[in-house]
Write a protein that holds these residues in place. Structure first.
Motif, short mmCIF file in Angstrom:
data_model
loop_
_atom_site.label_atom_id
_atom_site.label_comp_id
_atom_site.label_asym_id
_atom_site.label_seq_id
_atom_site.Cartn_x
_atom_site.Cartn_y
_atom_site.Cartn_z
N TYR A 1 -7.34 -71.60 12.30
CA TYR A 1 -7.83 -72.78 11.58
C TYR A 1 -7.58 -72.66 10.08
O TYR A 1 -7.38 -73.66 9.39
CB TYR A 1 -9.31 -73.03 11.86
CG TYR A 1 -9.55 -73.63 13.23
CD1 TYR A 1 -9.21 -74.95 13.49
CD2 TYR A 1 -10.10 -72.88 14.26
CE1 TYR A 1 -9.42 -75.51 14.74
CE2 TYR A 1 -10.32 -73.43 15.51
CZ TYR A 1 -9.97 -74.74 15.74
OH TYR A 1 -10.18 -75.29 16.98
N CYS A 2 -7.59 -71.43 9.57
CA CYS A 2 -7.28 -71.21 8.15
C CYS A 2 -5.84 -71.62 7.87
O CYS A 2 -5.55 -72.31 6.89
CB CYS A 2 -7.49 -69.74 7.78
SG CYS A 2 -9.19 -69.17 7.99
N THR B 1 -10.87 -67.48 3.71
CA THR B 1 -10.05 -67.29 4.90
C THR B 1 -10.04 -65.84 5.36
O THR B 1 -10.52 -64.95 4.66
CB THR B 1 -8.60 -67.71 4.64
OG1 THR B 1 -8.01 -66.79 3.70
CG2 THR B 1 -8.49 -69.13 4.11
N SER B 2 -9.42 -65.64 6.53
CA SER B 2 -9.08 -64.30 6.99
C SER B 2 -7.67 -64.35 7.59
O SER B 2 -7.18 -65.44 7.92
CB SER B 2 -10.09 -63.78 8.02
OG SER B 2 -9.99 -64.51 9.22
N THR C 1 -6.39 -63.47 10.49
CA THR C 1 -6.19 -63.81 11.90
C THR C 1 -6.76 -65.16 12.30
O THR C 1 -6.95 -65.43 13.47
CB THR C 1 -6.82 -62.71 12.79
OG1 THR C 1 -8.21 -62.64 12.48
CG2 THR C 1 -6.17 -61.36 12.55
N CYS C 2 -7.01 -66.01 11.34
CA CYS C 2 -7.68 -67.29 11.58
C CYS C 2 -6.66 -68.43 11.69
O CYS C 2 -6.05 -68.82 10.70
CB CYS C 2 -8.67 -67.54 10.44
SG CYS C 2 -9.32 -69.20 10.37
N SER D 1 -18.40 -68.46 9.55
CA SER D 1 -17.05 -68.66 10.09
C SER D 1 -16.08 -69.06 8.99
O SER D 1 -16.47 -69.56 7.94
CB SER D 1 -17.08 -69.74 11.18
OG SER D 1 -17.53 -70.96 10.63
#
Length: 98
Positions: A25-26, A19-20, A22-23, A63
């Motif tokens: 979808y995460c 993950t990151s 600012t995601c 991604s």
């Protein structure tokens, strides 16, 4: 990296989320797993460039999120939800645990 505790830890395989911060979808993927009472291991690729390279080598995608159940690459959030809607996510969890 962090792990979210949840019921069923002993019965289910390790779920790994790349993950990151600012995601969206995460966040959605984590919320879905949490709603199912599942635990996961989170690897933040935005904090560690070496982990980003490992994710790319492992998933062959750049991604996030990239989701693994055991050694099986599920894909991203949409891929995980498609498996869930098709009734194939639970069997995958059970098969990996066996």
């Amino acid at each position: 990296m962090s792990a979210q505790p949840g019921p069923g830890d002993a019965e289910t395989p390790l779920i790994t989320l790349y993950t990151s911060a600012t995601c969206g979808y995460c966040t959605a993927a984590k919320n879905f797993l949490k709603s199912r009472g599942l635990a996961w291991h989170e690897v933040r690729i935005d904090l560690d460039p070496a982990e980003r390279e490992r994710m790319i080598a492992r998933a062959r995608r750049t991604s996030v999120p990239q989701i693994f159940i055991g050694q099986t690459h599920v894909g991203g959030y949409d891929d995980m939800m498609a498996l869930h809607r098709a009734g194939k996510l639970e069997p995958l969890l059970a098969a990996e645990a066996a």
